[in-house]
Design a protein around this motif. Structure first.
Motif, short mmCIF file in Angstrom:
data_model
loop_
_atom_site.label_atom_id
_atom_site.label_comp_id
_atom_site.label_asym_id
_atom_site.label_seq_id
_atom_site.Cartn_x
_atom_site.Cartn_y
_atom_site.Cartn_z
N PHE A 17 -2.18 3.77 6.04
CA PHE A 17 -1.29 2.72 6.52
C PHE A 17 0.01 3.35 7.01
CE2 PHE A 17 -4.01 0.56 3.39
CZ PHE A 17 -4.50 -0.47 4.18
N ARG A 18 0.28 3.20 8.28
CA ARG A 18 1.55 3.65 8.85
C ARG A 18 1.88 2.79 10.05
NH1 ARG A 18 -0.40 4.19 13.30
NH2 ARG A 18 -1.40 5.98 14.25
N ARG A 19 3.16 2.68 10.34
CA ARG A 19 3.61 1.87 11.46
C ARG A 19 4.40 2.76 12.42
NH1 ARG A 19 4.17 -3.54 12.45
NH2 ARG A 19 5.78 -4.14 13.97
N ILE A 20 3.86 2.90 13.63
CA ILE A 20 4.51 3.70 14.65
C ILE A 20 5.07 2.77 15.72
CG2 ILE A 20 4.15 5.42 16.48
CD1 ILE A 20 2.15 6.80 14.69
N GLU A 21 6.34 2.96 16.01
CA GLU A 21 7.02 2.13 17.01
C GLU A 21 7.64 3.04 18.06
OE1 GLU A 21 8.74 -1.57 14.53
OE2 GLU A 21 9.31 0.40 13.75
N GLN A 22 7.80 2.49 19.25
CA GLN A 22 8.40 3.21 20.35
C GLN A 22 9.63 2.48 20.84
OE1 GLN A 22 4.41 3.46 22.41
NE2 GLN A 22 5.51 5.11 23.45
N ALA A 23 10.54 3.23 21.42
CA ALA A 23 11.73 2.65 22.03
C ALA A 23 11.80 3.19 23.46
CB ALA A 23 12.98 3.00 21.22
N ASP A 24 12.90 2.94 24.12
CA ASP A 24 13.15 3.51 25.42
C ASP A 24 14.05 4.72 25.23
OD1 ASP A 24 13.30 3.88 28.13
OD2 ASP A 24 14.94 2.44 28.42
N PRO A 79 0.83 -1.22 0.00
CA PRO A 79 0.00 0.00 0.00
C PRO A 79 0.86 1.26 0.00
CG PRO A 79 0.18 -0.86 2.22
CD PRO A 79 0.87 -1.86 1.33
N ARG A 80 0.27 2.34 -0.49
CA ARG A 80 0.88 3.65 -0.28
C ARG A 80 0.83 3.95 1.22
NH1 ARG A 80 0.68 6.94 -5.16
NH2 ARG A 80 -0.36 5.80 -6.84
N LEU A 81 1.88 4.58 1.73
CA LEU A 81 1.98 4.78 3.17
C LEU A 81 1.56 6.19 3.56
CD1 LEU A 81 5.33 2.94 3.99
CD2 LEU A 81 3.02 2.02 3.72
N TRP A 82 1.08 6.29 4.79
CA TRP A 82 0.71 7.57 5.38
C TRP A 82 1.89 8.07 6.21
CZ3 TRP A 82 0.38 10.12 10.01
CH2 TRP A 82 -0.42 11.26 10.07
N TYR A 83 2.30 9.31 5.95
CA TYR A 83 3.37 9.94 6.69
C TYR A 83 2.88 11.26 7.29
CZ TYR A 83 6.79 6.90 4.35
OH TYR A 83 7.51 5.82 3.89
N PRO A 84 3.42 11.67 8.43
CA PRO A 84 3.19 13.05 8.85
C PRO A 84 3.82 14.00 7.83
CG PRO A 84 4.87 12.02 10.22
CD PRO A 84 4.30 10.94 9.36
N ARG A 85 3.34 15.21 7.79
CA ARG A 85 3.70 16.14 6.72
C ARG A 85 5.20 16.44 6.67
NH1 ARG A 85 4.59 21.03 7.98
NH2 ARG A 85 3.89 21.74 5.94
N THR A 86 5.91 16.26 7.78
CA THR A 86 7.35 16.50 7.80
C THR A 86 8.14 15.35 7.21
OG1 THR A 86 7.28 15.70 10.08
CG2 THR A 86 7.36 18.09 9.75
N HIS A 87 7.47 14.23 6.93
CA HIS A 87 8.19 13.02 6.53
C HIS A 87 7.82 12.51 5.15
CE1 HIS A 87 9.27 13.05 10.72
NE2 HIS A 87 9.94 11.93 10.63
N ASP A 124 -10.63 14.02 10.05
CA ASP A 124 -10.43 13.75 8.63
C ASP A 124 -9.43 14.75 8.02
OD1 ASP A 124 -12.19 11.61 8.53
OD2 ASP A 124 -13.89 12.82 7.87
N GLU A 125 -9.58 16.01 8.39
CA GLU A 125 -8.71 17.04 7.84
C GLU A 125 -7.26 16.85 8.31
OE1 GLU A 125 -7.97 20.41 5.38
OE2 GLU A 125 -9.59 18.92 5.50
N CYS A 126 -7.08 16.49 9.56
CA CYS A 126 -5.72 16.23 10.05
C CYS A 126 -5.11 15.02 9.34
CB CYS A 126 -5.73 16.03 11.56
SG CYS A 126 -6.03 17.57 12.47
N ASP A 127 -5.92 14.00 9.07
CA ASP A 127 -5.44 12.87 8.25
C ASP A 127 -4.92 13.37 6.91
OD1 ASP A 127 -6.32 11.08 10.19
OD2 ASP A 127 -8.14 10.52 9.12
N ARG A 128 -5.73 14.20 6.25
CA ARG A 128 -5.38 14.66 4.91
C ARG A 128 -4.15 15.56 4.92
NH1 ARG A 128 -11.26 14.70 4.38
NH2 ARG A 128 -11.37 16.80 5.26
N ARG A 129 -3.96 16.33 5.98
CA ARG A 129 -2.85 17.26 6.04
C ARG A 129 -1.57 16.63 6.59
NH1 ARG A 129 -4.39 23.19 6.61
NH2 ARG A 129 -6.62 23.34 6.22
N GLY A 130 -1.68 15.44 7.17
CA GLY A 130 -0.50 14.80 7.74
C GLY A 130 -0.10 15.41 9.07
N ILE A 131 -1.08 15.74 9.90
CA ILE A 131 -0.81 16.28 11.24
C ILE A 131 -1.19 15.22 12.27
CG2 ILE A 131 -1.42 18.06 12.92
CD1 ILE A 131 -1.99 19.93 10.58
#
Length: 809
Positions: free
Chosen positions: A280-287, A244-252, A353-360
């Motif tokens: 579709f995006r994958r967010i992961e956390q670390a320590d 799939p095409r991936l969803w990124y925040p607007r800075t990425h 919805d708008e934040c999804d579209r803007r990548g925020i």
């Protein structure tokens, strides 16, 4: 399933019979009174003159005819503020006890002609009637005993005194579920670790049994069907999307969005349908916990705390334009995250919805605020059902980064009742995490903000709030994460003139000095338009000259705000001290408190009530640029490069010292640098400059190896109060399209741009403002907004008005 909107043809009246008029919903009482010209908007001046509104009972009523078909009838009321009885044909059929939750009424007994009434009661009177156990009584505030919006019980956000809103802020919908239909469609998108397979997991709750029915579904991208299918009506199913095409925040990158359509079919006819916007995006956390990665890329979070755009109304359509304007400003300032504050109010699906579209990305608080909360058995299920409704409504949005248990509950306990039990712990520590585990286990739940370290506001573990004007906080220089960071300043003069009378703005014989007899940095009249003791929450005003006019005082407060943010955020972004330049960056993000003022008051917001940016907004915009150069002025002066872009950056750094006596370049140094992504480095030392006069400006400019400017920053070696800037010079300016080009022959401090369209100073938006001009360099500024004509005034702060210029557009 057939749905009928019941928003039209309502009558609204108060219990005295003094007021009665027709309204279209959603419409709260203040909205109706303002529309009728009975009251003025209290948020223009920040002074509420109509407290009587919240002391009356208000009754909404309308007649509606039963649609021709037979049915099983349900009623949904999408938002009531707050305490209300719902009456159908003279019989009470339900009530509202939470401003944060819809009201759902099932199996209504309808007649051919029906009368519905919604009676809204004064919330303060209702709250006074609530009794809590003696052990809680002294620890709870009125608004924490019930599920009401805080803005009506404190004047923290303005206006003063506090504004009690009442009435209906959501749609009213009549449903016929006789043929079945969707009660709830819960979808989530999951991306595998290789980023090459996405799954849409869907759970469906039905009205009645779906036996004999089918589901048709399709996934579309940009209007094109990329996958579809049909299956027997199921309660759960999964759709797999390869590559799939991936969803990124607007800075990425691009925030690529898919639409997932589902229809419930019977005998070839559509019974019901739903659509969910997914990414579709994958967010992961670390320590540590705020060290995020998205789609395998490091993710530093930079943004602001969003408060409800207008404390006067909760009706989304009345604030939508203002909210979209705030999103425009967030994008222009390089935000990739907004925190939806737990003491704010419900926002419509359209906002998400708008934040999804803007990548925020959105840090989404559950709705709890400062203070401890009632743990009465009758109230705990309300908190649980609110959280379930919120997660079910929003979990499909890729913009939702995390859930948070609320705002400053533990910290308020630490402050007022240290070492005691925190009432509300059952909610934020038990109910909310269990709801998240059950309904949205893929997302991180942060128990409260701030929380995570040895104490609630510990900067070295979890997130912290930046109230260092009041507190000494160990470890504050290099915190893990700032989820609030604030100072107070005043809006620009045009906004202040809407807020105050001329006499309030600058009282006769007022002298702007801070003494033991007058420990106040502004006129006492300004405090009438400020809340929460803002006079003790200013930036370093002592670094700026005492003011003799309102303009000078606005400058003093505003530049002190900017100086505070600049010193803090540059250090946070470097993330490590000079004696450990190869260590890890300790700070993983910064969220300013607060992004917007929701009443026209003197407060923390970097955007005022009219969506006009303060000078602190433009400072923050510069501080959030992905590639940053900055100075650390300690025993030695060092120049740093911080790289939050997606690639390693190599370039050339040119550092100059400008002597303010004659605006000449007194010293210069050139170095080459390479800074890896997600890193900060010491690129240069200025020891070679040796001893120099402090009446200088340090300028660092980073260029690509091809010679393109990619970052620039300036620093003063001493407080501005002791510096002498050029008081005049030769400004040049030209306009081509919507681009303004400006230059000066001397250093020009804090150049302001102000548009004027036949006296209309509002609605002009500038890409940059309140900036410094380096002699001989051109500055290009795009301008936007709704004005097609007018003039722009260009005015350096220290120059006389005669030396400023105006240019026609």
């Amino acid at each position: 399933m057939k749905k009928y909107m019941l928003n039209d043809n309502w009558q609204l009246q108060d219990n005295s019979g003094q007021y009665s008029f027709s309204v279209t919903l959603p419409c709260q009482v203040h909205d109706a009174l303002l529309d009728e010209g009975i009251i003025e908007n209290p948020n223009i001046t920040g002074i509420n003159k109509d407290c009587w509104i919240g002391e009356r009972i208000w009754r909404y009523s309308r007649i509606f005819k039963l649609p021709s078909e037979n049915g099983i009838w349900n009623l949904q009321i999408k938002g009531i503020d707050t305490f209300a009885d719902i009456i159908l044909n003279g019989e009470k059929i339900g009530e509202s006890v939470s401003a944060y939750q819809s009201v759902h009424l099932a199996d209504l007994k309808l007649e051919k002609v029906n009368r519905i009434e919604i009676v809204v009661y004064p919330p303060k009177e209702r709250v006074r009637q609530i009794s809590v156990p003696e052990c809680m009584e002294e620890k709870l505030q009125d608004y924490t005993k019930a599920r009401v919006f805080r803005s009506g019980f404190q004047d923290y956000s303005g206006p003063r005194p506090n504004l009690i809103r009442m009435g209906i802020y959501g749609d009213i919908i009549l449903e016929n579920t006789a043929e079945g239909g969707f009660r709830n469609v819960l979808s989530e998108s999951v991306l595998n670790s290789r980023l090459d397979e996405g799954r849409i997991n869907t759970d469906i709750e039905y009205y009645g049994e779906p036996d004999g029915k089918e589901l048709e579904w399709e996934v579309t991208y940009d209007g094109i069907v990329v996958k579809n299918g049909r299956l027997a009506a199921a309660r759960s199913f999964t759709v797999i999307c390869e590559n799939p095409r991936l969803w990124y925040p607007r800075t990425h990158g691009r925030p690529d969005i898919y639409l997932f359509h589902i229809k419930l079919m019977e005998n070839g006819c559509v019974v019901d349908e739903a659509c969910r916007q997914i990414g579709f995006r994958r967010i992961e956390q670390a320590d540590p916990i705020f060290k995020f990665r998205i789609n395998k890329m490091p993710l530093k979070l930079y943004g602001g705390c969003l408060v409800h755009p207008d404390t006067r109304t909760g009706c989304y359509q009345r604030i939508k334009e203002k909210l979209y304007g705030l999103l425009d400003l967030a994008e222009m300032a390089h935000f990739n995250v907004l925190r939806v504050w737990g003491e704010g109010e419900i926002l419509d699906d359209d906002f998400y919805d708008e934040c999804d579209r803007r990548g925020i990305l959105l840090w989404q608080d559950f709705y709890m605020g400062w203070g401890m909360y009632s743990e009465e058995d009758s109230l705990l299920p309300v908190f649980e059902s609110e959280a379930i409704e919120l997660i079910k409504r929003l979990k499909h949005h890729p913009s939702i980064l995390l859930w948070c248990g609320g705002n400053e509950n533990y910290w308020s306990r630490d402050w007022i009742f240290p070492n005691e039990y925190c009432y509300g712990e059952k909610i934020i520590g038990e109910i909310y995490p269990e709801v998240v585990r059950k309904y949205d286990p893929e997302r991180y739940y942060h128990v409260n903000s701030p929380a995570g370290g040895d104490f609630a506001n510990d900067p070295l573990g979890g997130d912290t709030h930046g109230y260092t004007h009041l507190w000494y906080v160990p470890g504050r220089l290099y915190p893990e994460f700032l989820s609030e960071n604030c100072r107070v300043s005043a809006p620009e003069l045009k906004t202040m003139k809407r807020m105050m009378t001329e006499e309030e703005l600058w009282p006769e014989n007022y002298v702007n000095t801070y003494t033991k007899r007058n420990p106040l940095s502004w006129p006492a009249t300004w405090s009438d338009h400020n809340t929460n003791k803002g006079h003790v929450k200013l930036g370093p005003v002592e670094h700026y000259m005492d003011a003799e006019t309102p303009e000078e005082l606005i400058y003093r407060l505003g530049e002190a705000h900017c100086e505070y943010l600049k010193g803090q955020i540059e250090g946070f972004r470097r993330g490590k001290p000079l004696d450990d330049p190869i260590g890890r960056r300790r700070c993983h993000g910064h969220i300013v408190w607060k992004f917007n003022n929701n009443s026209n008051i003197i407060s923390y917001g970097i955007v005022d009530y009219f969506n006009e940016p303060l000078r602190a907004y433009y400072e923050l915009k510069r501080l959030y640029e992905p590639l940053q150069v900055s100075f650390s002025i300690e025993d030695k002066i060092s120049v740093w490069v911080v790289n939050d872009t997606l690639k390693d950056v190599s370039g050339k750094l040119v550092i100059r010292r400008i002597n303010l006596e004659d605006s000449s370049v007194a010293d210069t140094k050139t170095v080459f640098f390479t800074c890896e992504r997600d890193d900060s480095i010491v690129a240069a030392s200025l020891n070679s400059f040796g001893q120099f006069l402090k009446n200088s400006v340090l300028v660092a400019t980073a260029y690509t190896l091809e010679g393109k400017v990619i970052s620039q920053n300036m620093a003063f070696p001493q407080p501005e109060r002791w510096m002498t800037f050029p008081s005049g010079g030769n400004l040049k300016a030209s306009v081509e399209g919507n681009v303004l080009t400006i230059s000066s022959d001397v250093f020009a401090r804090s150049v302001s741009l102000e548009g004027d369209d036949d006296g209309d100073l509002f609605g002009w938006q500038f890409e940059d403002n309140f900036f410094n001009l380096i002699p001989g360099e051109e500055k290009k500024v795009h301008f936007f907004g709704g004005h097609k004509k007018g003039k722009i005034r260009i005015q350096p702060y220290y120059w006389s008005c005669e030396d400023g210029i105006e240019i026609e557009i």
